[in-house]
Design an enzyme around this catalytic site. Structure first.
Site, short mmCIF file in Angstrom:
data_model
loop_
_atom_site.label_atom_id
_atom_site.label_comp_id
_atom_site.label_asym_id
_atom_site.label_seq_id
_atom_site.Cartn_x
_atom_site.Cartn_y
_atom_site.Cartn_z
N HIS A 179 29.83 17.34 69.41
CA HIS A 179 30.98 18.11 69.06
C HIS A 179 31.05 19.56 69.38
O HIS A 179 30.03 19.87 70.06
CB HIS A 179 31.41 17.76 67.59
CG HIS A 179 30.17 18.03 66.70
ND1 HIS A 179 29.69 19.21 66.67
CD2 HIS A 179 29.52 17.27 65.90
CE1 HIS A 179 28.66 19.30 65.85
NE2 HIS A 179 28.23 18.08 65.31
N HIS A 182 27.75 21.27 68.78
CA HIS A 182 26.68 21.33 70.02
C HIS A 182 27.19 22.09 71.12
O HIS A 182 26.24 22.93 71.61
CB HIS A 182 26.61 19.89 70.31
CG HIS A 182 26.13 18.91 69.23
ND1 HIS A 182 26.95 17.92 68.76
CD2 HIS A 182 24.90 18.73 68.70
CE1 HIS A 182 26.22 17.38 67.75
NE2 HIS A 182 25.10 17.71 67.80
N GLN A 222 13.35 9.92 61.59
CA GLN A 222 13.86 10.82 60.66
C GLN A 222 15.03 9.89 59.94
O GLN A 222 15.62 10.60 59.18
CB GLN A 222 14.40 12.02 61.45
CG GLN A 222 15.82 11.81 62.44
CD GLN A 222 15.99 13.17 63.12
OE1 GLN A 222 15.53 13.43 63.87
NE2 GLN A 222 16.90 13.93 62.39
N GLY A 229 21.71 24.51 65.09
CA GLY A 229 22.83 25.02 64.00
C GLY A 229 22.45 25.41 62.99
O GLY A 229 21.53 24.74 62.23
N ASP A 278 22.30 22.64 59.66
CA ASP A 278 21.23 22.13 59.10
C ASP A 278 20.11 23.13 58.85
O ASP A 278 19.18 23.36 59.37
CB ASP A 278 20.50 21.34 59.94
CG ASP A 278 21.52 19.99 60.33
OD1 ASP A 278 21.48 19.06 59.58
OD2 ASP A 278 22.38 20.10 61.33
N SER A 288 28.46 14.79 63.35
CA SER A 288 28.50 13.61 63.73
C SER A 288 28.93 12.63 62.58
O SER A 288 29.75 11.38 62.81
CB SER A 288 27.47 13.20 64.38
OG SER A 288 27.12 14.00 65.71
O1 PAF Z 1 19.74 18.15 64.12
C1 PAF Z 1 19.68 17.06 64.93
O2 PAF Z 1 20.47 16.43 65.60
C2 PAF Z 1 18.33 16.29 64.88
O3 PAF Z 1 17.67 16.45 63.50
C3 PAF Z 1 17.22 16.94 65.99
C4 PAF Z 1 17.05 18.31 65.86
C5 PAF Z 1 17.78 16.96 67.30
C6 PAF Z 1 16.03 16.09 65.97
O4 PAF Z 1 16.18 14.75 66.16
#
Ligand code: PAF
Length: 281
Positions: free
Chosen positions: A34, A37, A61, A149, A152, A188
């Site tokens: 989006h 990014h 994750q 970003g 997060d 997302s």
């Molecule tokens: O923020 C994200 O999209 C994910 O946590 C990352 C940093 C790409 C790690 O998988």
């Protein structure tokens, strides 16, 4: 734009660029791109000669029962956006390139303590998965600079800490959260919101703005602010995981701390939304 699915091919391209003296920026993503990014890509182009974007939905994750299998995967649309954004190389690792077939790395990279607080308390193992994959991507690409970003905020703090603790030779750049007109932070996972939920979702930002305004005005009863913001979220139809007022480094703040951040994570239907606002006073 070059696209590669293998580490070996990626390293070949990177070696060519390095020989010619080019600096390299990395924007790690999980795809379904989006404007947030794309703002990272835009800044990456300013910060380095060559821009690499990785798209990898990182299984380590996601906890059991989380949205790993349903996480939106839109590789063709993403590739087109990145091509238009002037990216030099898209790294789209094929299965088996990042982890062994079991998807369980034998070695993890973990920042203890902070990984288990805030979002980490509600998503056990999440940040260990993030720091492991980001460390691996740094080793694979060896970028001069990597961009993430601010949305997060805890992730960005943990990655910066990992880089400092492990002396990784990469500069970390955090970029401001990109928002919809009503204040909702782009994510997302916003795609999980139904249309009524989408209307409600902006309240998360509004409630944080309110808390941030009170901090700016000198409020120091952080617990009361957190409690009131949680209640406001519940009244607005959310199920909050937490609202937290922390110092900018995410330590528990004393009354005289000047750089603060108000953070929240809350569910709205099947979307878990996170947001934060930084406050200087
Ligand atoms: O923020 C994200 O999209 C994910 O946590 C990352 C940093 C790409 C790690 O998988």
């Amino acid at each position: 734009m070059l696209t590669t699915e293998t580490i070996a091919e990626l390293r070949g391209h990177l070696a060519d660029w390095r020989r010619s003296g080019a600096s390299i920026a990395l924007v790690p993503t999980m795809g379904n791109l989006h404007r947030g990014h794309l703002s990272l890509v835009e800044e990456a182009r300013r910060q380095a000669d060559r821009v690499v974007v990785s798209i990898f939905v990182n299984p380590t994750q996601f906890g059991p029962g989380e949205d790993y299998t349903s996480y939106p995967r839109t590789p063709e649309r993403d590739a087109e956006l990145l091509r238009q954004g002037g990216v030099d190389l898209l790294f789209l690792p094929a299965a088996g390139q990042i982890y062994p077939p079991s998807d369980k790395p034998a070695t993890y990279v973990e920042v203890p303590g902070l990984s288990d607080e805030l979002c980490g308390a509600f998503r056990p193992g999440h940040f260990r998965g993030v720091t492991t994959v980001v460390c691996k991507l740094f080793n694979i690409v060896q970028p001069d600079v990597a961009l993430f970003g601010d949305k997060d905020y805890q992730q960005l703090t943990l990655i910066s800490r990992m880089v400092a603790d492990l002396d990784l030779p990469v500069r970390i750049v955090g970029m401001p959260t990109v928002r919809e007109a009503d204040g909702l932070a782009l994510s997302s996972r916003n795609g999980y919101l139904g249309s009524a939920e989408r209307q409600q979702a902006a309240r998360l930002h509004a409630i944080l703005r309110d808390a941030a305004a009170r901090l700016k005005a000198g409020a120091t009863n952080y617990q009361e602010l957190e409690q009131q913001a949680c209640e406001a979220l519940i009244s607005a139809g959310f199920q909050p995981d937490y609202v937290a007022i922390r110092a900018a480094d995410l330590a528990l703040p004393s009354a005289d701390v000047r750089e603060l951040v108000a953070l929240a994570a809350a569910w709205l239907g099947r979307a878990r939304l996170i947001d934060n606002l930084q406050v200087s006073r």
